[in-house]
Design a protein around this motif. Structure first.
Motif, PDB file in Angstrom:
ATOM      1  N   VAL A 122       2.014   1.816  -3.489  1.00 30.68           N
ATOM      2  CA  VAL A 122       0.928   2.295  -4.335  1.00 30.68           C
ATOM      3  C   VAL A 122       0.697   3.788  -4.093  1.00 30.68           C
ATOM      4  CG1 VAL A 122      -1.578   2.145  -4.696  1.00 30.68           C
ATOM      5  CG2 VAL A 122      -0.203   0.067  -4.612  1.00 30.68           C
ATOM      6  N   VAL A 123       0.734   4.204  -2.845  1.00 35.64           N
ATOM      7  CA  VAL A 123       0.556   5.628  -2.527  1.00 35.64           C
ATOM      8  C   VAL A 123       1.706   6.450  -3.109  1.00 35.64           C
ATOM      9  CG1 VAL A 123       0.530   7.286  -0.619  1.00 35.64           C
ATOM     10  CG2 VAL A 123      -0.861   5.227  -0.501  1.00 35.64           C
ATOM     11  N   LYS A 124       2.927   5.933  -3.038  1.00 37.61           N
ATOM     12  CA  LYS A 124       4.076   6.632  -3.634  1.00 37.61           C
ATOM     13  C   LYS A 124       3.893   6.795  -5.139  1.00 37.61           C
ATOM     14  CE  LYS A 124       8.081   5.574  -0.756  1.00 37.61           C
ATOM     15  NZ  LYS A 124       9.350   4.820  -0.726  1.00 37.61           N
ATOM     16  N   ILE A 125       3.435   5.737  -5.799  1.00 40.76           N
ATOM     17  CA  ILE A 125       3.229   5.789  -7.249  1.00 40.76           C
ATOM     18  C   ILE A 125       2.172   6.837  -7.597  1.00 40.76           C
ATOM     19  CG2 ILE A 125       2.298   4.486  -9.209  1.00 40.76           C
ATOM     20  CD1 ILE A 125       3.730   2.023  -8.037  1.00 40.76           C
ATOM     21  N   GLU A 126       1.085   6.875  -6.842  1.00 41.18           N
ATOM     22  CA  GLU A 126       0.043   7.864  -7.107  1.00 41.18           C
ATOM     23  C   GLU A 126       0.548   9.283  -6.883  1.00 41.18           C
ATOM     24  OE1 GLU A 126      -3.260   6.769  -4.686  1.00 41.18           O
ATOM     25  OE2 GLU A 126      -3.708   4.984  -5.883  1.00 41.18           O
ATOM     26  N   LYS A 127       1.353   9.468  -5.847  1.00 40.13           N
ATOM     27  CA  LYS A 127       1.909  10.791  -5.581  1.00 40.13           C
ATOM     28  C   LYS A 127       2.851  11.211  -6.708  1.00 40.13           C
ATOM     29  CE  LYS A 127       4.450  13.463  -2.130  1.00 40.13           C
ATOM     30  NZ  LYS A 127       5.178  14.216  -3.112  1.00 40.13           N
ATOM     31  N   THR A 135       1.981  14.936 -13.430  1.00 37.11           N
ATOM     32  CA  THR A 135       0.897  15.652 -14.107  1.00 37.11           C
ATOM     33  C   THR A 135       1.004  17.147 -13.849  1.00 37.11           C
ATOM     34  OG1 THR A 135      -0.525  13.731 -13.864  1.00 37.11           O
ATOM     35  CG2 THR A 135      -1.602  15.823 -14.332  1.00 37.11           C
ATOM     36  N   ARG A 159       0.823  -1.207   0.000  1.00 32.88           N
ATOM     37  CA  ARG A 159       0.000   0.000   0.000  1.00 32.88           C
ATOM     38  C   ARG A 159       0.859   1.260   0.000  1.00 32.88           C
ATOM     39  NH1 ARG A 159      -4.075   0.802  -2.222  1.00 32.88           N
ATOM     40  NH2 ARG A 159      -4.379   2.631  -0.969  1.00 32.88           N
ATOM     41  N   ARG A 204       2.742  10.166  -9.791  1.00 31.76           N
ATOM     42  CA  ARG A 204       1.924  10.406 -10.978  1.00 31.76           C
ATOM     43  C   ARG A 204       1.285  11.792 -10.905  1.00 31.76           C
ATOM     44  NH1 ARG A 204      -1.498   5.717 -11.488  1.00 31.76           N
ATOM     45  NH2 ARG A 204       0.328   4.779 -12.442  1.00 31.76           N
ATOM     46  N   ASN A 205       0.813  12.184  -9.719  1.00 27.96           N
ATOM     47  CA  ASN A 205       0.234  13.522  -9.563  1.00 27.96           C
ATOM     48  C   ASN A 205       1.285  14.608  -9.754  1.00 27.96           C
ATOM     49  OD1 ASN A 205      -2.309  12.516  -9.087  1.00 27.96           O
ATOM     50  ND2 ASN A 205      -2.083  12.532  -6.858  1.00 27.96           N
ATOM     51  N   ASP A 206       2.484  14.390  -9.205  1.00 23.57           N
ATOM     52  CA  ASP A 206       3.563  15.358  -9.390  1.00 23.57           C
ATOM     53  C   ASP A 206       3.930  15.488 -10.863  1.00 23.57           C
ATOM     54  OD1 ASP A 206       3.611  15.765  -6.679  1.00 23.57           O
ATOM     55  OD2 ASP A 206       5.391  14.521  -6.315  1.00 23.57           O
TER      56      ASP A 206
END
Length: 81
Positions: free
Chosen positions: A38-43, A49, A35, A45-47
């Motif tokens: 996964v949170v690191k990957i989402e962060k 973007t 988990r 991805r947001n950075d």
């Protein structure tokens, strides 16, 4: 002979319970690590973007302003012409 069976049963039960507790602990740790990744990957991805939008704004600020306009204002301007 009954004492030997009883001791064998107690030792086997204790060993199996320790194994179950150990496996559950390992499972919880692996779930936490998964988990967290996964949170690191989402962060990230947001950075990424946000950086892409910043670069697009630097290259062509007018295009970003047009993309940010609400669709309702474009429709009203085209019907009035």
């Amino acid at each position: 002979m009954r004492l030997f069976r009883f001791l064998f049963f107690i030792i086997t039960l204790t060993a199996s319970m320790l194994a179950v507790v150990n496996l559950r602990t390992i499972n919880s740790q692996q779930y936490y690590l998964c988990r967290r990744n996964v949170v690191k990957i989402e962060k990230l991805r947001n950075d990424l973007t946000d950086q892409r939008i910043e670069i697009e704004r630097m290259i062509n600020p007018k295009a970003v302003k047009q993309a940010a306009k609400p669709s309702g204002t474009e429709d009203s301007s085209s019907t009035s012409q």
